[in-house]
Scaffold this motif. Structure first.
Motif, mmCIF file in Angstrom:
data_model
loop_
_atom_site.group_PDB
_atom_site.id
_atom_site.type_symbol
_atom_site.label_atom_id
_atom_site.label_comp_id
_atom_site.label_asym_id
_atom_site.label_seq_id
_atom_site.Cartn_x
_atom_site.Cartn_y
_atom_site.Cartn_z
ATOM 1 N N SER A 152 0.838 -1.210 0.000
ATOM 2 C CA SER A 152 0.000 0.000 0.000
ATOM 3 C C SER A 152 0.867 1.251 0.000
ATOM 4 O O SER A 152 0.515 2.265 -0.623
ATOM 5 N N GLU A 153 2.019 1.200 0.655
ATOM 6 C CA GLU A 153 2.954 2.321 0.624
ATOM 7 C C GLU A 153 3.624 2.426 -0.746
ATOM 8 O O GLU A 153 3.824 3.527 -1.264
ATOM 9 N N TRP A 154 3.990 1.272 -1.311
ATOM 10 C CA TRP A 154 4.621 1.283 -2.635
ATOM 11 C C TRP A 154 3.675 1.872 -3.681
ATOM 12 O O TRP A 154 4.105 2.622 -4.553
ATOM 13 N N GLU A 196 -2.752 -19.807 -6.451
ATOM 14 C CA GLU A 196 -3.939 -20.466 -5.915
ATOM 15 C C GLU A 196 -3.999 -20.227 -4.422
ATOM 16 O O GLU A 196 -3.329 -20.902 -3.638
ATOM 17 N N SER A 197 -4.768 -19.227 -4.017
ATOM 18 C CA SER A 197 -4.909 -18.929 -2.587
ATOM 19 C C SER A 197 -6.231 -18.229 -2.334
ATOM 20 O O SER A 197 -6.307 -17.218 -1.635
ATOM 21 N N GLU A 198 -7.303 -18.793 -2.907
ATOM 22 C CA GLU A 198 -8.622 -18.202 -2.695
ATOM 23 C C GLU A 198 -9.020 -18.359 -1.235
ATOM 24 O O GLU A 198 -8.820 -19.413 -0.631
ATOM 25 N N GLY A 199 -9.557 -17.302 -0.677
ATOM 26 C CA GLY A 199 -10.010 -17.349 0.706
ATOM 27 C C GLY A 199 -8.925 -17.065 1.722
ATOM 28 O O GLY A 199 -9.193 -17.031 2.930
ATOM 29 N N ARG A 200 -7.718 -16.854 1.262
ATOM 30 C CA ARG A 200 -6.636 -16.464 2.174
ATOM 31 C C ARG A 200 -5.818 -15.362 1.499
ATOM 32 O O ARG A 200 -5.887 -14.204 1.879
ATOM 33 N N GLY A 201 -5.039 -15.732 0.474
ATOM 34 C CA GLY A 201 -4.306 -14.713 -0.273
ATOM 35 C C GLY A 201 -5.241 -13.686 -0.890
ATOM 36 O O GLY A 201 -4.932 -12.492 -0.933
ATOM 37 N N SER A 202 -6.415 -14.129 -1.349
ATOM 38 C CA SER A 202 -7.365 -13.197 -1.969
ATOM 39 C C SER A 202 -7.854 -12.155 -0.971
ATOM 40 O O SER A 202 -8.082 -10.993 -1.325
ATOM 41 N N TYR A 203 -8.015 -12.540 0.313
ATOM 42 C CA TYR A 203 -8.488 -11.585 1.312
ATOM 43 C C TYR A 203 -7.376 -10.642 1.769
ATOM 44 O O TYR A 203 -7.626 -9.453 2.035
ATOM 45 N N LEU A 204 -6.151 -11.141 1.844
ATOM 46 C CA LEU A 204 -5.030 -10.243 2.110
ATOM 47 C C LEU A 204 -4.921 -9.211 0.994
ATOM 48 O O LEU A 204 -4.721 -8.018 1.250
ATOM 49 N N CYS A 205 -5.051 -9.677 -0.227
ATOM 50 C CA CYS A 205 -5.027 -8.788 -1.391
ATOM 51 C C CYS A 205 -6.119 -7.727 -1.278
ATOM 52 O O CYS A 205 -5.874 -6.540 -1.475
ATOM 53 N N THR A 206 -7.330 -8.156 -0.938
ATOM 54 C CA THR A 206 -8.446 -7.221 -0.823
ATOM 55 C C THR A 206 -8.133 -6.113 0.171
ATOM 56 O O THR A 206 -8.313 -4.924 -0.115
ATOM 57 N N LYS A 207 -7.682 -6.510 1.351
ATOM 58 C CA LYS A 207 -7.386 -5.503 2.373
ATOM 59 C C LYS A 207 -6.311 -4.540 1.897
ATOM 60 O O LYS A 207 -6.431 -3.313 2.056
ATOM 61 N N HIS A 208 -5.251 -5.062 1.285
ATOM 62 C CA HIS A 208 -4.133 -4.207 0.898
ATOM 63 C C HIS A 208 -4.474 -3.317 -0.298
ATOM 64 O O HIS A 208 -3.984 -2.180 -0.380
ATOM 65 N N VAL A 209 -5.308 -3.799 -1.211
ATOM 66 C CA VAL A 209 -5.771 -2.949 -2.310
ATOM 67 C C VAL A 209 -6.610 -1.802 -1.767
ATOM 68 O O VAL A 209 -6.462 -0.646 -2.191
ATOM 69 N N LEU A 210 -7.504 -2.088 -0.821
ATOM 70 C CA LEU A 210 -8.325 -1.026 -0.239
ATOM 71 C C LEU A 210 -7.460 0.005 0.485
ATOM 72 O O LEU A 210 -7.701 1.214 0.380
ATOM 73 N N LEU A 211 -6.451 -0.464 1.217
ATOM 74 C CA LEU A 211 -5.552 0.462 1.893
ATOM 75 C C LEU A 211 -4.726 1.265 0.893
ATOM 76 O O LEU A 211 -4.506 2.471 1.076
ATOM 77 N N ALA A 212 -4.276 0.610 -0.172
ATOM 78 C CA ALA A 212 -3.499 1.310 -1.198
ATOM 79 C C ALA A 212 -4.344 2.373 -1.871
ATOM 80 O O ALA A 212 -3.884 3.509 -2.106
ATOM 81 N N HIS A 213 -5.588 2.025 -2.194
ATOM 82 C CA HIS A 213 -6.497 3.017 -2.767
ATOM 83 C C HIS A 213 -6.659 4.211 -1.830
ATOM 84 O O HIS A 213 -6.554 5.376 -2.246
#
Length: 492
Positions: A152-154, A196-213
């Motif tokens: 998110s900082e990057w 392949e990390s649905e339900g784990r990597g995908s949720y980390l991604c979601t949180k970090h995309v929202l923070l980056a936005h």
């Protein structure tokens, strides 16, 4: 133009109001080519298509694509002919920052987008710029990509470089295109980075995309908006969902929560944070699976406040409607939002009467668009909605693409109905796409273009389809029944 506007008022029920904007869109990896031109860095899509060509339907790639890196002047001419108010395009992060970090800014990459922006403005076309349309610099992916909390900082550092370069000439920004594709499909082994990390990597991604936005939004809000008075938001791919039977109604609401509200509620709701029903569901399911904590990572109060309200409009991409039913015991559930949602044990389908398209996930049901727009208003109030993508895929073999004309007319009618009868505030509409391009997993097998592109020709010749003529008339008059001329004898 004056005469057209008078005609439009006379048929007001089929006409968009003054001030409503029409445009069209593309994305950097899909059209630019020049994948290793000058000092451009490698993106996750460069790595994905080169290392796993079998993942693409026709084993093609975007190495050359439409060659817009060299033919951007031709693209501007197409836009002029379409009479559009704006052009939405995306910036390739590794083209401007070859390492992904701001320690080195590419002069050639920065010049390319600067020339494009100046060319658009010189022809009276507003640039609408997307910061991220899926082509993450590979060096950042090697550090964990969207699962690394530092990203998110990057991203905010990258956003600062772009705001500094073009903030004086760009007034509408999109931070992210379709987080649901970035996170849910990219971490379901279907799109780059192909993990392949649905339900784990995908949720980390979601949180970090929202923070980056949110960090990119707050940066603009604090340092650039006082000078340039621009607007910033993100745009997500929102299907509409209908229960297959009445028994599937509650399940359908959960599908909306995981697909639509997971990316809207933290930003546009009054309270912020995750959608409560989804948060409860995943916490309970995680406990049943023996997890020590929910797989949906929590927000701190500080993060909730950072994200909540980080918008100037609500961006929305829409193509299709899916039906929802619970998967039978032992039934295989396909790729997220193409065939199903594994997290919820859901299979997605379509009603038999809905016409199909070249894309397996895509059937045509115009009333779903109005229902979606009304749902967004009900959930998030009178926020201005900017439709950032809408369009139809076909085989691309015919310039006389009447089904695409019908699609645009029928879906625009639903937008009008949502505005006039449901009170939805829609401020602009974007046709996807300006021209045929690299359509991700489909390669060049499915085409969305208003213009045909000959990918067998070194010059990547662009030719207007019937839909281009229709859309040019709509953009000029704001009337969805606008008259236009098309040479039916035109051949490829």
């Amino acid at each position: 133009l004056v005469y057209s506007a008078v005609l439009c008022v006379a048929a007001a029920e089929r006409c968009f109001p003054d001030g409503f904007k029409f445009g069209t869109a593309t994305a950097s990896y899909q059209i630019e080519g020049g994948w290793n031109a000058s000092d451009k860095g490698e993106s996750i899509w460069d790595r994905f298509v080169h290392s796993r060509p079998e993942a693409i339907g026709d084993r093609s790639n975007g190495d050359v694509a439409c060659d817009s890196y060299h033919k951007w002047r031709d693209d501007i001419q197409l836009l002029e002919d379409l009479n559009v108010d704006f052009y939405r395009f995306s910036i390739s992060w590794p083209r401007v920052l070859p390492t992904g970090f701001p320690n080195r800014v590419s002069e050639d990459g920065a010049r390319y987008y600067g020339d494009l922006i100046d060319g658009l403005l010189g022809n009276g076309i507003e640039p609408v710029v997307t910061l991220y349309h899926w082509d993450l610099p590979q060096p950042l992916q090697d550090l964990g990509g969207w699962t690394n909390p530092l990203i998110s900082e990057w991203f905010a550092d990258y956003a600062r470089v772009i705001y500094d370069l073009y903030g004086d000439r760009v007034n509408t920004w999109v931070t992210f295109n379709e987080p649901t594709a970035i996170c849910d499909i990219g971490y379901n082994d279907a799109l780059a980075p192909g993990l392949e990390s649905e339900g784990r990597g995908s949720y980390l991604c979601t949180k970090h995309v929202l923070l980056a936005h949110a960090k990119a939004y707050r940066l603009y809000e604090k340092e650039f908006k006082p000078k340039y008075q621009g607007q910033v938001s993100l745009t997500n791919h929102m299907m509409w969902f209908e229960p297959e039977t009445e028994a599937d109604t509650e399940l359908t609401e959960l599908v909306k929560a995981i697909s639509i509200d997971r990316y809207c509620y933290p930003i546009f709701s009054a309270t912020g944070g995750w959608p409560p029903a989804l948060e409860r569901y995943i916490a309970q399911k995680s406990a049943e699976e023996g997890e020590p904590r929910s797989r949906l990572p929590p927000f701190t109060q500080e993060e909730i406040q950072l994200i909540r309200g980080s918008y100037d409009y609500l961006g929305l991409n829409h193509y299709t409607t899916r039906t929802v039913r619970r998967a039978a015991a032992g039934e295989e559930i396909g790729t997220y939002l193409f065939e199903g949602v594994k997290e919820l044990g859901v299979t997605l389908g379509a009603r038999p009467e809905w016409p199909t398209t070249m894309s397996t996930w895509f059937t045509v049901y115009p009333p779903g668009f109005r229902a979606l727009l009304s749902y967004v208003k009900q959930q998030y109030g009178d926020v201005g909605i900017f439709i950032m993508e809408n369009g139809l895929s076909d085989s691309g073999t015919d310039l006389d693409d009447q089904p695409r004309v019908d699609y645009y007319r029928d879906y625009l009618e639903q937008v009008l109905l949502a505005m006039e009868e449901d009170g939805v505030q829609v401020v602009g509409y974007t046709a996807w796409s300006l021209m045929d391009n690299f359509e991700w997993m489909d390669g060049y097998q499915s085409r969305f273009g208003l213009h045909h592109v000959d990918f067998t020709s070194p010059s990547r010749t662009r030719t207007a389809r019937r839909s281009a003529k229709y859309y040019a008339a709509v953009a000029r008059t704001k009337d969805i029944d606008a008259k236009y001329e098309f040479d039916k004898m035109a051949e490829l």
